[in-house]
Motif scaffolding. Structure first.
Motif, mmCIF file in Angstrom:
data_model
loop_
_atom_site.group_PDB
_atom_site.id
_atom_site.type_symbol
_atom_site.label_atom_id
_atom_site.label_comp_id
_atom_site.label_asym_id
_atom_site.label_seq_id
_atom_site.Cartn_x
_atom_site.Cartn_y
_atom_site.Cartn_z
ATOM 1 N N SER A 276 -2.953 20.634 63.208
ATOM 2 C CA SER A 276 -4.272 21.134 62.803
ATOM 3 C C SER A 276 -4.917 21.965 63.904
ATOM 4 O O SER A 276 -5.478 23.035 63.649
ATOM 5 N N GLN A 280 -4.461 25.709 62.723
ATOM 6 C CA GLN A 280 -5.450 25.549 61.677
ATOM 7 C C GLN A 280 -5.619 26.794 60.810
ATOM 8 O O GLN A 280 -5.697 26.679 59.575
ATOM 9 N N TYR A 284 -5.214 27.013 56.538
ATOM 10 C CA TYR A 284 -6.175 27.574 55.591
ATOM 11 C C TYR A 284 -5.555 28.727 54.804
ATOM 12 O O TYR A 284 -5.827 28.884 53.607
ATOM 13 N N LEU A 289 -6.753 31.202 51.444
ATOM 14 C CA LEU A 289 -7.893 31.824 52.114
ATOM 15 C C LEU A 289 -7.394 32.963 53.002
ATOM 16 O O LEU A 289 -6.248 32.981 53.436
ATOM 17 N N ILE A 294 -11.442 32.425 57.487
ATOM 18 C CA ILE A 294 -10.566 31.405 58.062
ATOM 19 C C ILE A 294 -11.081 30.950 59.420
ATOM 20 O O ILE A 294 -11.209 29.748 59.695
ATOM 21 N N ILE A 297 -14.410 28.948 59.202
ATOM 22 C CA ILE A 297 -14.209 27.552 58.809
ATOM 23 C C ILE A 297 -13.650 26.749 59.985
ATOM 24 O O ILE A 297 -14.042 25.599 60.217
ATOM 25 N N THR A 298 -12.751 27.356 60.746
ATOM 26 C CA THR A 298 -12.204 26.707 61.934
ATOM 27 C C THR A 298 -13.320 26.351 62.909
ATOM 28 O O THR A 298 -13.341 25.264 63.503
ATOM 29 N N ASN A 301 -15.339 23.385 61.602
ATOM 30 C CA ASN A 301 -14.583 22.149 61.818
ATOM 31 C C ASN A 301 -14.729 21.679 63.265
ATOM 32 O O ASN A 301 -14.938 20.484 63.534
ATOM 33 N N GLU A 340 -4.155 16.156 50.901
ATOM 34 C CA GLU A 340 -3.905 17.557 51.275
ATOM 35 C C GLU A 340 -2.550 18.025 50.759
ATOM 36 O O GLU A 340 -2.416 19.154 50.249
ATOM 37 N N GLN A 358 -9.225 25.137 46.722
ATOM 38 C CA GLN A 358 -9.347 25.625 48.101
ATOM 39 C C GLN A 358 -10.422 24.858 48.867
ATOM 40 O O GLN A 358 -10.227 24.451 50.009
ATOM 41 N N VAL A 362 -9.773 22.509 52.152
ATOM 42 C CA VAL A 362 -10.494 22.704 53.412
ATOM 43 C C VAL A 362 -11.230 21.427 53.808
ATOM 44 O O VAL A 362 -11.214 21.003 54.968
#
Length: 490
Positions: A276, A280, A284, A289, A294, A297-298, A301, A340, A358, A362
């Protein structure tokens, strides 16, 4: 000066952990397809080259951690941190100025050596300067700063993707030079580990450090007993035991310490966290995505991971202990990865247009890392390995455990690009199984260490030889014969 000074020292020394998190996090952005300038400059490296760029760092970390054990014993925890920081400046500078893949890999190898050194000695230093009742929190700052490093790396990656020249990837790599230089300079004014000072026979300096770290007007008796316990235990060990590498398995209690320390680090890697962390954006992309979303979102997180880590180490870890969070986290990560895998199997793929799927995919990646990992193996692994060994062999034992971490890291980071490309969603199932195994290993084999001083770990592992001052409330707990050869002089 008390608790605030203790906290400040632990937090500042954790800049070494920030470097660990930043380097590990930024490389995922740099080698991703979103960094098109990197792809062009290095001629679109394939999965094997990307795996080498990522795993070479971990290989350097392995050798850095192995070297740091001896250094930390000989020159002290403080000076070893400074050496690691100075080498990090060199390695990160080489990465920033890379002209080809070989140049980049050499820079990552050197930086990895430095980070391996820091990843071993920083939590060891924090553990040795922390009072037992909040050692989980203060040593857990290691993982918090790793999370902050990831967070900064993710948002730097998000911002730099919009640059249209080599600065797109050189700037993210250059940023890590500054905290390394700051750590090197700042450590000059921070104290030595009091336990290392006692080991060197510098008792007056050690007592002064303990008073600065833990002393208040209300706890003078605690300081007296804590220092007496430290002094007596270390002197007894020095008089009666060797410091050979083979001591790590010379008795059943020592073998148990070594195996549990190694196990907590190997189990941490086999949670799947570095798949991850390093890849990562690729995870995604597998959900369909694309684009700047991308890396955004990383970054989100990373922010959630840092928040959950600080909440966990401050409010929970020293209250519930080490074992329950590890078991809870392993089960939670196993469930998250199973879900997942199912989402990717049915609705995944780069051409996916199923937005609810999606979103769910995520969400479970974030739940896996930001919630379950950040509240279990993330902080607990560094706390646990740093507190279980006796002083005479603590640096070497911690180094061996950290080496186990990086050896597993090399394996996973090297095979992950190939595994994700060939197995796709099935790759998640591997870590579903390993997380179940992690929970069982912790439940059956790990002793609880909550609330014990470092000197009291001998009672936890079954090799106690002298009473402890914090338990007996007196400062002389060795025999008359022992006192003549090195007993308490408090």
């Amino acid at each position: 000066m008390g608790l605030f000074f203790n906290f400040s020292v632990c937090l500042f020394s954790a800049l070494g952990s920030f470097l660990f998190g930043y380097d590990s996090g930024v490389i995922g952005s740099v080698v991703s397809k979103q960094f098109d300038q990197f792809q062009t400059f290095f001629h679109n490296p394939g999965p094997d080259i990307v795996g080498a760029i990522v795993s070479t760092f971990a290989g350097g970390c392995f050798f850095g951690a192995a070297t740091a054990g001896s250094l930390a014993t000989r020159i002290g925890r403080k000076r070893t941190i400074q050496i690691g920081a100075l080498i990090a400046v060199l390695g990160c500078s080489l990465q920033t100025g890379a002209r080809n893949v070989s140049y980049l890999i050499v820079g990552r190898l050197i930086a990895g050596f430095a980070i391996g050194c820091l990843s071993m000695v920083v939590p060891l230093y924090q553990s040795e300067i922390s009072p037992p009742e909040i050692r989980g929190f203060l040593t857990g700052l290691t993982q918090f700063m790793i999370s902050i490093g990831f967070l900064v790396a993710n948002w730097v990656g998000y911002g730099c993707q919009f640059l249209r020249n080599d600065a797109q990837w050189r700037v993210p790599l250059a940023i890590q030079i500054f905290p390394a230089a700051l750590l090197f300079l700042g450590m000059f004014i921070l104290p030595y580990s009091p336990r290392w000072l006692v080991e060197q026979g510098r008792h007056d300096e050690a007592l002064a450090v303990v008073q600065r770290l833990h002393g208040t007007e209300e706890n003078t008796e605690f300081i007296k007993l804590e220092f007496a316990e430290m002094l007596e235990q270390i002197q007894y060990e020095r008089e009666h035991y060797s410091t050979k590498f083979s001591d790590l398995w010379s008795t059943k209690p020592m073998l148990r310490r070594t195996l549990t320390g190694i196990a907590v680090q190997v189990c941490t890697q086999f949670t799947g966290i570095n798949v991850s962390s390093y890849f990562q954006p690729t995870l995604y992309a597998a959900l369909g995505l694309s684009g700047s979303k991308i890396l955004m979102i990383t970054g989100i997180n990373g922010a959630l991971g840092a928040i959950m880590t600080i909440i966990f180490i401050y409010f929970i870890l020293d209250r519930v202990g080490r074992k329950p969070p590890l078991i809870f986290g392993a089960i939670g990560m196993s469930i998250s990865l199973a879900v997942e895998a199912a989402i990717n199997a049915k609705w995944g793929g780069v051409d996916s247009t199923n937005h609810p799927a999606q979103t769910a995919g995520v969400a479970f990646i974030i739940i896996f890392s930001a919630l379950f990992f950040s509240c279990s193996f993330g902080p607990v692994s560094w706390v646990y390995q740093s507190e279980i060994f006796p002083m005479r062999i603590r640096a070497v034992g911690t180094a061996v455990c950290t080496c186990a971490n990086w050896a597993a890291n090399v394996l996973i980071s090297q095979v992950s690009p190939i595994g994700m490309a060939r197995l796709q969603y099935r790759f998640y199932i591997l870590f579903v199984v390993t997380n179940i195994a992690n929970a069982l290993i912790v439940f059956f084999f790990f002793p609880e260490t909550k609330g014990k001083s470092l000197e009291e770990m001998d009672a936890v592992f079954g090799d106690q030889v002298i009473p402890h001052a914090l338990e007996t409330k007196q400062v002389h707990n060795v025999t008359a014969e022992d006192e003549k050869s090195g007993g308490s002089d408090v």
